[in-house]
Structure formats: structure tokens, C-alpha cells
Write an enzyme that holds these catalytic residues in place. Sequence first.
Site, PDB file in Angstrom:
ATOM      1  N   HIS A  41       0.822  -1.201   0.000  1.00 42.89           N
ATOM      2  CA  HIS A  41       0.000   0.000   0.000  1.00 42.89           C
ATOM      3  C   HIS A  41       0.864   1.263   0.000  1.00 42.89           C
ATOM      4  CE1 HIS A  41      -3.113   2.633   2.261  1.00 42.89           C
ATOM      5  NE2 HIS A  41      -3.538   2.486   1.014  1.00 42.89           N
ATOM      6  N   HIS A  54      -1.669  11.159  -1.959  1.00 45.28           N
ATOM      7  CA  HIS A  54      -2.982  10.670  -1.561  1.00 45.28           C
ATOM      8  C   HIS A  54      -3.947  11.801  -1.247  1.00 45.28           C
ATOM      9  CE1 HIS A  54      -6.019   9.393   1.409  1.00 45.28           C
ATOM     10  NE2 HIS A  54      -6.081   8.294   0.671  1.00 45.28           N
TER      11      HIS A  54
END
Length: 265
Positions: free
Chosen positions: A17, A59
Amino acid sequence: MNPRTLPAWPYPRWIAHRGAGKLAPENTLASFRTGAGHGYRMFECDVKLSADGVPFLMHDAELQRTTNAAERLGVGQPGVSDIAGSHGWHALSQLDAGSWHSRIFAAEPLPTFEAIARFCVRNSFFLNVEIKPTPGTEYRTGEVVAQHAARHFNGVAIPPLLTSFDIPALEGALASQPELPRGLLIDALEELPWSAWLSKAQTLQCQAIVCNHTLWNADTVLQAKAAGFRTLSYTVNDTQEAARLISLGTDGVITDRVDLFSPAA
């Protein structure tokens, strides 16, 4: 490509991730190198556009959590936007995206999507690109990210998997580069029932459903597979939960715990 005719799933089960989870500053080249050092061969990352159209990794919509934008750009002062996509790439490229994590990563820059793509291609790594648009740019971001993915991975046998929570972003990716595989990200079922999400994924010609891991059970896995979709989970950091998902027959596990799970398992 119709998901029902997709050949054997070509991607590894284990996906790191944001590069290496929490062991390195997320969505940086240092994070990818850290994940690779733990044996991972597939990585998830978030890609958005700068104000001048350069795809780069980040992000959050805002800059302050993972960069020194307050110090470098004056973010937080009147008239200076904290929105990453409101700044041009030249300004963004000057930011320190590592010090927030730890001193050893001080001065680690934000990477362009091109830089990450080169790293993956040269090392024969696989990539899951989450299209993370600045609000208001969803369709355009999907178009541009897909175009860059097709260009940077041209000639690679297994192209990157493009995923997003944003339907317009996936619509843009489909319109721009229909040959690239896509996945619909789902966090909760409050907005729509499961059958409606599957219908949306079919309309978008997706190959995969990528869910909050708590949404997978025997019934939802069966329905997704019956509809021709591959089944992936995020973000799985517990050994019992990982074992449950594997026993359900799901296809991919996205994890922060690259130090806990062996990607060879």
C-alpha cells in the site's frame, strides 16, 4: 475487455500500500524501494494532476500532512491554497515529502508518475494506480492518468491496474484507454446496494472490484466472481483477516504491513 473473458489473473496476490505502507513516506520512490526490499513485486499508489497537468503521486487533496508546503510555499497563509492540484509541478517538485515521516527520509521529493513507472518497468514490478483526482477534475484526471499509463508501460506484458472511487475518473480512463484494466473501489454500501455497485463496475467494463476488506464475505465474493470480477481488498494489516480473505478465494490483498506478510505466501 469483458471481465468474463479475462485470462488468468496476472497480478501478485500481495500488494504494498502506497509503496511500503507506513515504513517509509507514502507515495514516494523511497517507499517503493522499501517495499521492494521486503520482497514485494506489486505496489499501490495514488496519482493526481498538478495545475499544469503533470501526473504525480499523492494521496491527500491537501499538501500539509505529507509535505513542507507551509514552509516552502506559504500554505496556510491568506491566499495560498493547500490544495495540491492548485499548484504547478515546478513548485510541487521543490517540496520535502519525507521529513514528516522521519529524519532518514528528509528531502525525499514528490515523484512524478513517470518516475514511478520507470522504476516499475526497469524492475519488472506490477502497479495498481489509484486515480485520486482533485475535486472538480475527475474525468480529466482519469483521461490523463490512463494516457500516461499507456505511454509509460507501452510494450509491458502486464499493464498497470487503474482503480478509483470516482466514477467519472474511471469513465475518463475508459474513454481514453479502454484496453487498460480497471477496478472500482468501494468503501461502504451506504450509498448503493451491492448489486448496484456490481452494475456500475460492469458499465465501466472493470475487471476488478477493490473493497474495504470488511465488505467481503462468502456471498459478496460469490456474486462478484459470478459477474466475472476479480476481488481485491484494502487495507489489510491483521493476520487473521488476511487468512479469512484468502480462504474466501479473493485475488488480492493490499497491505501496509510489508514487514509482516511475506509476498511469497
